[in-house]
Design an enzyme around this catalytic site. Sequence first.
Site, short mmCIF file in Angstrom:
data_model
loop_
_atom_site.label_atom_id
_atom_site.label_comp_id
_atom_site.label_asym_id
_atom_site.label_seq_id
_atom_site.Cartn_x
_atom_site.Cartn_y
_atom_site.Cartn_z
CB SER A 250 -68.75 -107.54 -56.06
OG SER A 250 -68.50 -106.93 -56.78
CE LYS A 251 -62.45 -103.11 -51.75
NZ LYS A 251 -61.24 -102.68 -53.25
NE ARG A 252 -65.30 -108.61 -60.76
CZ ARG A 252 -66.25 -108.20 -61.71
NH1 ARG A 252 -66.44 -107.43 -62.32
NH2 ARG A 252 -67.59 -109.04 -61.24
#
Length: 483
Positions: A250-252
Amino acid sequence: MVRVRFAPSPTGELHLGSARTALYNYLFAKKNDGKFIMRLEDTDQERLVEGSLKRMLGGLAWLGLTWDEGPDIGGPYVPYIQSERLPIYKKQADELINRGGAYYCFCSAQRLEVLRRVQEAEKQITKYDRACLNLKPEEIKAKLEAKLPYIVRLKIPAGQTIFNDLIRGQIKVDNTSLDDSVLLKSDGFPTYHLANVVDDHLMEITHVIRGEEWLPSTPKHLLIYQGFGWSTPEFAHLPNVLNEKKTKLSKRKDGEAVWVQTYQAQGYLPEAMVNYLAFLGWHPKDDREFFTLADLTKEFDLSRAQKAGAIFNLAKLNWLNSSYLRHLPVSELDNLLKPYYEEMCASYNQAPRDTGALTELMRDRLITLASIKEHASWFFRPQVELNTEIIIPKNSTPEKTLHAIKSAHHVLQRLTSWTSQEIKDALEVLVRPGTFSRRDILWPVRLALTGEKESPDVFGVAWVLGQKETLTRLAQAESLLAD
Ligand code: GLU
């Protein structure tokens, strides 16, 4: 005819997992002489990111995944952008209400929020309490006439929903676990559930191949199909793409490493990327590892897609990419490296030079195209940065080092033909017991030519620089050591 679709929401860049989903859809379409459709699901207006569609299409095009119908090229089911189809969803929502598969809900956002909090506090599943399910027709009419804001909800029937997933087999869900989800919002926009099902039906999608995060939505989708009396497509839910810690990429957590464009910018080849993505959740019949897109269209088969999460392994991608780079013809690789070479020339204020030999020398060392910048600055730097500390080998002296470079200068000056082999033969003549060890010669000459502790071997470096530049650099080192 097989018709599949890739239906991203324009909420950012093209994610690796989405690119993998797009690839599998594309391969499935090609394998079955079908059509690959691109549809933009932009009904969640709050999450829109400007320019996202363009970048997503750019990412797919870079990978070579051409679509047969889509927002930019049209097709028989235009428009392919959901925000341009609002009247269709409104009409279908009305139709579903008439058929008893959906109902109006006039509950205020505030009431729903309180309900949710109470359910959470009581540790119940948060679900709509169906307060509006049994409103009388006159009540509904009056509320509509009074222009009260409303939403449309799916009416989940009693019973079980059972379906077959092409990858996961039979899936059975008790309908009591499902919520009467919103289908149409008060601003007239459909939710994902309604728009997705309506479009898959109207666009005659035969197979829905998507990420496993949509699996929990599928029973609701089936109930919507059922509510309309429509036949259902086949479903296949692809495994999540995980990072090396085995949590969802995920980007996070993983930053820009989740975007296809990041790899494009770093100079990964689209062929290597496609080859790599194909293996993120699928494997061929045998143990072959190299597949072009065309090979994949023949080999691909959903029955060999896996259920378990697929781990994104950068080392494997790097290995594939460097293999692809190594196998490119030198002239092609040289062309691909041109922008990086131009950048380096510009940063050292140098005029462009022929880089064919440099490319040939470096091609076994590259992981990405951009990695040329770490390996080849010695070629472009007008002045080698040298100091006496690094150029003098351990256990040698400044005098001996100066002598070694002068001797090298002397033999290389006399060469009439300039190949790595001849350079090697000439320098090795100087290596004699009691005079110079290999290291006494090769280390300072290589440092004089590159200024770098790590570089390709001195013979290749000298060959690439050419005789004139090699002798100039040796002379510079001589004057440094003579001072
Ligand atoms: N719009 C959804 C997404 O962003 C599509 C899911 C599906 O393919 O049904 O991935």
